[in-house]
Design an enzyme around this catalytic site. Structure first.
Site, PDB file in Angstrom:
ATOM      1  CE  LYS A   1     -10.851  22.901 -66.299  1.00 42.43           C
ATOM      2  NZ  LYS A   1     -10.510  21.924 -65.282  1.00 42.43           N
TER       3      LYS A   1
ATOM      4  N   PRO B   1      -8.254  11.395 -63.164  1.00 45.45           N
ATOM      5  CG  PRO B   1      -6.293  10.421 -62.340  1.00 45.45           C
ATOM      6  CD  PRO B   1      -7.750  10.184 -62.505  1.00 45.45           C
TER       7      PRO B   1
END
Lengths: 330, 330, 330, 330
Positions: C203, C98
């Protein structure tokens, strides 16, 4: 919302009483256009001050109300069907209107003030409008032979009723001095800001700084509270240090930190989000006219527009704290 | 930059003199890690207060300088090669480091403080770091049996030298009281903010509000000046009304409005743009961690980063006024 | 949210079938850590590709599920109690976690990958994390003798299941080529972005631009609709002119303008507000680390944090249109 | 700046040739007010199309230039001293003026168009102005018995000369069809946007989205480059993914990424910062009129105002990339 900090005194009331004892007959006639929430009280205070009034408003009911109030003070109130008719009679004219287009129309349209204004009349626009418009209008008025000051107010409906408004006045020293006597009947602080238009500039700049500071306090308080801080302790430290400001020490936006502020009574009874957005809109327009960057001011306007879009337009402007914090159940 | 407002008094100096009369031998040993611009002065003040010091810094020259200063006060200063070695000797440890990773490394790495800290030692981190990191570190320290407070400062290098810093302290009441005596040797205002981490929270929140307020004042002053207002008159009105704040009435960003502020001496000698950007970066990171919106605060950070990209990083943070105004010839 | 535009083809499935016919025994062992919503599907696709797997996750149920799925493909899945145990067995390791702290812990803690990694093993971190952390981690890994690429993905849970993800890969050409073969089992577009860390940079930059463009389209569409424009006509003009962008022509945020986009199904089933806020948080942190100003990006983050504070965190990120428009009844 | 994307064709030129063969005598008279950089070319193209012209401009030199150009096409150009005089003669009137106040004055002042406009004349305002003003003006015109469309253009001076402008037209279907024939002589794409005022709405909304997208691309590219990315690679990935937009794939703001764009020739020869700021000012004013929040759009305006304050007002609007990046030596 300027100088809400002014402590209300009873001095003014005493002055008013003195003035009342002189006879109305000897006082110059004052025209008043725009008997809205604030204007109606302001006109009544002029009547109480002993000035014969001639008023104009599209709403007849409010005209009746002002007449009735004035009668209590022995005042004489006349009604004029148009600004032109009013201008033909008045030595002083006060206007209190919602926005620039209304002001332009009342002054410069076919039946406007300028079509019949007396030489040497003094015109006082107490509306809050675009500084550029105010400056241009003053030029036009001066070309017509009359005098003009811009004199936007702060202090709200309460201050209008109590006669404790603050007026920020733009105009020559001479015009300021002529205006001051009359404005004192309606307000407590009469501040000379500079040349024509500067009253509007000061009001717009003050409320620009104020809005940004309020949001700054709201963001910082919300961040602290999110980290478990007691808001009273946090505000206390702000107030004795470099984050100190009116929005923190006099009008704190966190419920419960201070008594007697809108935040502690459900964000009611202060200076509304929509009114602040209107003033920030004027600031934005003025800043754009001179290409002065207002990176935080423009964001403040967007934030108040978002709050309004979400239904908070009537809340006090310190409601931004509530809007930023995590919504408990939606 | 918190509580720069504190009036400097001579009281502290008198206290220090009292303390100096007691013998060093009876005082607990204090470890000090991070002898930078501020740390070196802070350590000297501890030595002056009669505490035997053990210090650690990667820069040997600064260690020599501190030793020399301490000698002037009859102080004893020892050098430790690692935080571990230092921790083995000290009853109190003060750290003053540039950022969160440095702090974590000094406390928790293989040769870090925690690898050898005495039971019941009190650790005081005076660095300005991420509140979340501070909170987590305090937990780790407590598990090791030692006590900890976070105690970020304001007052700058000048305050560090004069011993007039403000410390915002986070930790239990007991730990705060233990820390207070020592911190008083280096500062004037020692403020208890709440549980561990809350010193950092308060510092970050204060500077967040401060940065926003400063920019708000700069935007509003620049807008007014662009419309021909005299900045002194404009500031004067702000300062008696709802736009009043420290950035306007004590540290005005417009050159010439106030004497003795950075704006009136070429934006030198205050709290630098890059330092404010660092604190806003911490605010941004903290706000993001708890998802607290800071629409103006984040914009303030971007503005300071832009000023820095344009070469203004070393100027005082009130230089934002200069950056916003029309550049005369570029 | 990158390259959602990729047209899904059946080519990959055919490749996978070819690969399946070769025997598992001859394939290198792949370790997989982090069997979350996406990771579980990605691991299954590796098993389907014929690789013996050793997996680690704190949640045992999901491990069982992956084993079961793999069994369907004749795959062999082993369980490792720690990253260390896993690293000792695997030639390739894929991690899908995460956030930065999870990644750091899995690689560098006492029982982490690096404590037992094979020389020449290739580590692929497909998590989306801070570019600076990714770059630093790659250095640490290389010092240990293993190889590493960062390879964050886009395409969502749907793309993970279908094996049509896009991977943005940062690392040397050699490491990229080694990684490509394996990543092709889980994705369709495998893009080499540059040195270690650059996959994360790409990204983060892509999603920064995307978020800003989406909000730009939302603001402009809302303004047009507020002036009575038909949103389809307005979008049509944007899409053939200089306002053209993916957020307008492929993922329009106004309900009813396009079929099959989240806006036309109650803002469900896309890329959530909270996920976009997470990526903008990384962008903000990265930008701050290099002092690169992102005036609109930082505002985009605040806006998504506000939407989340008002309960919209699980909606698709195009929900910003709904948040900006006038609320009908609140 | 809308539809700069339009590919220039030779088709129009052929049409124009056909039209020229018919005799001027049979064509209706066109009035043209505002012979600035663009207007002069637009008027010339109308003359080339065989229309007898009557023109008005305060600058006599430019009138002579238009007459001379028209003579080359066998065109007849008359000069009118006032808009009133012009209106008395013309069947069609085209106006191309700098801003809302100019437009209002030309149409509604004492010697304005409406004081003498023919019944059934078609008025076409190609200026870029406030949508609200455009809408109100159309009403006033219709009350006078004439017809009106708003038809702001994009394509710049180059497009005006080549006759390849795009017109965004607001007005009834009937008025649009009447206008189309004439606008085709000056432009290539004639887009019907909706009712009166909607041409302005579309132009303002398009440029609002465009400005935001450009800044978004600039921020993301600068962030990537700050992390060492090759800007061509980064742009390439954007252009095949969800960050794709005109500002990235057709008009990239990073020098060297694309040939033949302003960024690759010193940010010259495109759509200037000051012009974009003007359009964002209109967007801001329109948004404020309907209280539509534009959090990024308002920030875009501030950024362009800051660039202008720093001397970049004449650069192409993609110069924002340069303004954001670290200044090498200042």
């Amino acid at each position: 919302m300027l100088s809400v900090v002014a402590k209300r005194s009873t001095l003014l009331r005493q002055n008013v009483n003195c003035i009342r004892q002189s006879s109305s007959a000897s006082k110059p006639i004052v025209g008043f256009i725009g008997l809205g929430n604030m204007g109606a009280f302001m006109a009544s205070n002029l009547a109480r001050g002993g000035h014969p009034l001639v008023v104009h408003d599209l709403d007849h009911q409010v005209v009746e109300k002002v007449k009735e109030r004035a009668r209590g003070h022995g005042g004489i109130v006349d009604y004029a069907k148009t600004p032109k008719e009013l201008a033909a009679k008045a030595d002083y004219i006060v206007t209190m209107l919602p926005s620039s287009p209304h002001v332009l129309s009342v002054y410069t349209s076919e039946n406007g003030i300028l079509s019949a204004v007396k030489k040497n009349a003094l015109l006082m626009d107490t509306s809050t409008i675009d500084p550029t418009v105010a400056r241009d209008l003053a030029k036009t008025v001066h070309q017509s032979g009359a005098a003009m000051v811009d004199a936007p107010v702060s202090g709200g409906v309460g201050g209008a009723e109590a006669g404790t408004l603050t007026f920020m006045v733009g105009g020559s020293v001479e015009n300021f001095q002529r205006a001051e006597t009359l404005l004192k009947l309606m307000g407590k602080n009469i501040v000379h800001c500079g040349e024509a238009g500067s009253g509007q500039v000061v009001k717009v700049c003050n409320n620009l700084a104020l809005a940004i500071e309020m949001i700054g306090v709201a963001e910082a308080m919300n961040l602290g509270v999110s980290f478990g801080m007691d808001p009273k302790i946090l505000a206390g430290i702000f107030n004795t240090s470099s984050a100190r400001c009116w929005s923190s020490d006099t009008y704190n936006p966190v419920p419960g930190v201070m008594p007697n502020v809108p935040a502690s009574r459900g964000y009611t009874g202060g200076f509304g989000v929509d009114l602040m957005a209107k003033d920030l809109g004027l600031a934005s327009s003025a800043a754009n006219a001179v290409r002065a960057p207002i990176p935080l001011g423009s964001q403040a306007l967007q934030l108040y527009n978002m709050i309004s879009a979400h239904g908070g337009g009537k809340k006090d402007f310190s409601f931004v704290y509530d809007f930023l914090k995590k919504q408990s159940e939606k």
